[in-house]
Motif scaffolding. Structure first.
Motif, PDB file in Angstrom:
ATOM      1  N   UNK A  26       0.835  -1.212   0.000  1.00 14.00           N
ATOM      2  CA  UNK A  26       0.000   0.000   0.000  1.00 14.00           C
ATOM      3  C   UNK A  26       0.865   1.256   0.000  1.00 14.00           C
ATOM      4  N   UNK A  27       1.830   1.271   0.914  1.00 11.27           N
ATOM      5  CA  UNK A  27       2.715   2.437   1.025  1.00 11.27           C
ATOM      6  C   UNK A  27       3.585   2.571  -0.220  1.00 11.27           C
ATOM      7  N   UNK A  28       3.997   1.421  -0.801  1.00 11.53           N
ATOM      8  CA  UNK A  28       4.846   1.488  -2.004  1.00 11.53           C
ATOM      9  C   UNK A  28       4.089   2.114  -3.155  1.00 11.53           C
ATOM     10  N   UNK A  29       2.814   1.738  -3.295  1.00 10.63           N
ATOM     11  CA  UNK A  29       1.989   2.307  -4.383  1.00 10.63           C
ATOM     12  C   UNK A  29       1.874   3.815  -4.212  1.00 10.63           C
ATOM     13  N   UNK A  30       1.664   4.248  -2.965  1.00 11.52           N
ATOM     14  CA  UNK A  30       1.549   5.693  -2.725  1.00 11.52           C
ATOM     15  C   UNK A  30       2.886   6.390  -2.981  1.00 11.52           C
ATOM     16  N   UNK A  31       3.975   5.710  -2.576  1.00 11.37           N
ATOM     17  CA  UNK A  31       5.296   6.331  -2.677  1.00 11.37           C
ATOM     18  C   UNK A  31       5.772   6.472  -4.123  1.00 11.37           C
ATOM     19  N   UNK A  32       5.290   5.593  -5.012  1.00 12.09           N
ATOM     20  CA  UNK A  32       5.665   5.702  -6.434  1.00 12.09           C
ATOM     21  C   UNK A  32       5.167   7.014  -7.026  1.00 12.09           C
ATOM     22  N   UNK A  33       4.074   7.537  -6.461  1.00 13.56           N
ATOM     23  CA  UNK A  33       3.462   8.761  -6.987  1.00 13.56           C
ATOM     24  C   UNK A  33       3.350   9.794  -5.876  1.00 13.56           C
ATOM     25  N   UNK A  34       4.479  10.072  -5.239  1.00 16.36           N
ATOM     26  CA  UNK A  34       4.448  10.934  -4.052  1.00 16.36           C
ATOM     27  C   UNK A  34       4.654  12.407  -4.381  1.00 16.36           C
ATOM     28  N   UNK A  35       4.779  12.730  -5.676  1.00 18.66           N
ATOM     29  CA  UNK A  35       5.005  14.136  -6.088  1.00 18.66           C
ATOM     30  C   UNK A  35       6.159  14.778  -5.332  1.00 18.66           C
ATOM     31  N   UNK A  36       7.222  14.009  -5.156  1.00 16.74           N
ATOM     32  CA  UNK A  36       8.358  14.517  -4.375  1.00 16.74           C
ATOM     33  C   UNK A  36       9.024  15.702  -5.074  1.00 16.74           C
ATOM     34  N   UNK A  37       9.201  16.752  -4.303  1.00 17.55           N
ATOM     35  CA  UNK A  37       9.960  17.922  -4.748  1.00 17.55           C
ATOM     36  C   UNK A  37      11.041  18.179  -3.727  1.00 17.55           C
ATOM     37  N   UNK A  38      12.241  18.420  -4.214  1.00 17.67           N
ATOM     38  CA  UNK A  38      13.370  18.672  -3.334  1.00 17.67           C
ATOM     39  C   UNK A  38      14.008  19.990  -3.748  1.00 17.67           C
ATOM     40  N   UNK A  39      14.072  20.937  -2.809  1.00 19.23           N
ATOM     41  CA  UNK A  39      14.766  22.199  -3.079  1.00 19.23           C
ATOM     42  C   UNK A  39      16.106  22.155  -2.364  1.00 19.23           C
ATOM     43  N   UNK A  40      17.163  22.347  -3.120  1.00 17.14           N
ATOM     44  CA  UNK A  40      18.519  22.240  -2.580  1.00 17.14           C
ATOM     45  C   UNK A  40      19.173  23.620  -2.606  1.00 17.14           C
ATOM     46  N   UNK A  41      19.681  24.031  -1.447  1.00 14.00           N
ATOM     47  CA  UNK A  41      20.448  25.275  -1.347  1.00 14.00           C
ATOM     48  C   UNK A  41      21.792  24.937  -0.726  1.00 14.00           C
ATOM     49  N   UNK A  42      22.837  25.001  -1.536  1.00 13.87           N
ATOM     50  CA  UNK A  42      24.186  24.702  -1.046  1.00 13.87           C
ATOM     51  C   UNK A  42      24.962  25.995  -0.845  1.00 13.87           C
ATOM     52  N   UNK A  43      25.572  26.143   0.323  1.00 15.10           N
ATOM     53  CA  UNK A  43      26.476  27.264   0.579  1.00 15.10           C
ATOM     54  C   UNK A  43      27.755  26.670   1.126  1.00 15.10           C
ATOM     55  N   UNK A  44      28.795  26.619   0.327  1.00 21.78           N
ATOM     56  CA  UNK A  44      30.032  25.953   0.744  1.00 21.78           C
ATOM     57  C   UNK A  44      29.751  24.499   1.026  1.00 21.78           C
ATOM     58  N   UNK A  45      30.079  24.056   2.230  1.00 23.04           N
ATOM     59  CA  UNK A  45      29.829  22.644   2.535  1.00 23.04           C
ATOM     60  C   UNK A  45      28.543  22.451   3.343  1.00 23.04           C
ATOM     61  N   UNK A  46      27.727  23.504   3.406  1.00 21.53           N
ATOM     62  CA  UNK A  46      26.440  23.390   4.109  1.00 21.53           C
ATOM     63  C   UNK A  46      25.283  23.282   3.116  1.00 21.53           C
ATOM     64  N   UNK A  47      24.345  22.406   3.435  1.00 19.22           N
ATOM     65  CA  UNK A  47      23.172  22.210   2.587  1.00 19.22           C
ATOM     66  C   UNK A  47      21.904  22.460   3.390  1.00 19.22           C
ATOM     67  N   UNK A  48      20.969  23.128   2.742  1.00 16.19           N
ATOM     68  CA  UNK A  48      19.623  23.230   3.282  1.00 16.19           C
ATOM     69  C   UNK A  48      18.693  22.602   2.245  1.00 16.19           C
ATOM     70  N   UNK A  49      17.904  21.619   2.679  1.00 17.01           N
ATOM     71  CA  UNK A  49      17.022  20.881   1.774  1.00 17.01           C
ATOM     72  C   UNK A  49      15.585  21.084   2.231  1.00 17.01           C
ATOM     73  N   UNK A  50      14.741  21.403   1.265  1.00 15.22           N
ATOM     74  CA  UNK A  50      13.307  21.416   1.554  1.00 15.22           C
ATOM     75  C   UNK A  50      12.693  20.273   0.778  1.00 15.22           C
TER      76      UNK A  50
END
Ligand code: MYR
Length: 131
Positions: A26-50
């Motif tokens: 059940x969870x796998x079926x939902x996860x295949x279509x999870x509309x995942x969006x990842x926002x990546x902000x890298x500053x030097x060796x620091x990352x902020x992910x949304x």
């Protein structure tokens, strides 16, 4: 180079990977279509992910090489690190419930963000397009 908002566009072998992780159908079926969006902000060796998906929204901060805790969308807790190897981000995370290791990479291929996953011999990929 990783900076920006990336939307999951297609998956390769992701169902088998999640099955190996012990996630039910059940969870796998939902996860295949999870509309995942990842926002990546890298500053030097620091990352902020949304992270945003049909399951949740989440903010993650980490520094390359420094261990941090993360909870997967199904509740599985892991702890590990991201490191940069050339142009590839390499992650190694250990599950807290069974001490098994999940490895993952992020790299740019032809303008797409490719995230690979490996757990207990099963490989998968998710491919993201820039928004
Ligand atoms: C991040 O950089 O986005 C946060 C840290 C990610 C840690 C590991 C990600 C593995 C995700 C696997 C999801 C599969 C669910 C079975």
């Amino acid at each position: 180079a990783f900076n920006g908002t990336w939307k999951a566009e297609r998956n390769e072998n992701y169902d088998k990977f999640m099955e190996q992780m012990g996630i039910n159908i059940m969870k796998r079926k939902m996860a295949e279509h999870d509309n995942l969006k990842v926002t990546i902000e890298q500053t030097g060796d620091k990352f902020h992910i949304k992270e945003s998906s049909t399951f949740r929204t989440k903010d993650i901060d980490f520094t390359l090489g420094a261990q941090f805790d993360y909870t997967l969308a199904d509740g599985t807790e892991v702890s590990g690190t991201w490191e940069m190897d050339g142009d590839t981000l390499k992650g190694k995370f250990t599950r807290k419930d069974n001490d098994k290791v999940l490895t993952t990479t992020r790299s740019l291929v032809d303008g797409e963000l490719v995230q690979s996953y490996n757990y207990e011999g099963v490989d998968a990929k998710r491919i993201f397009k820039k928004q």
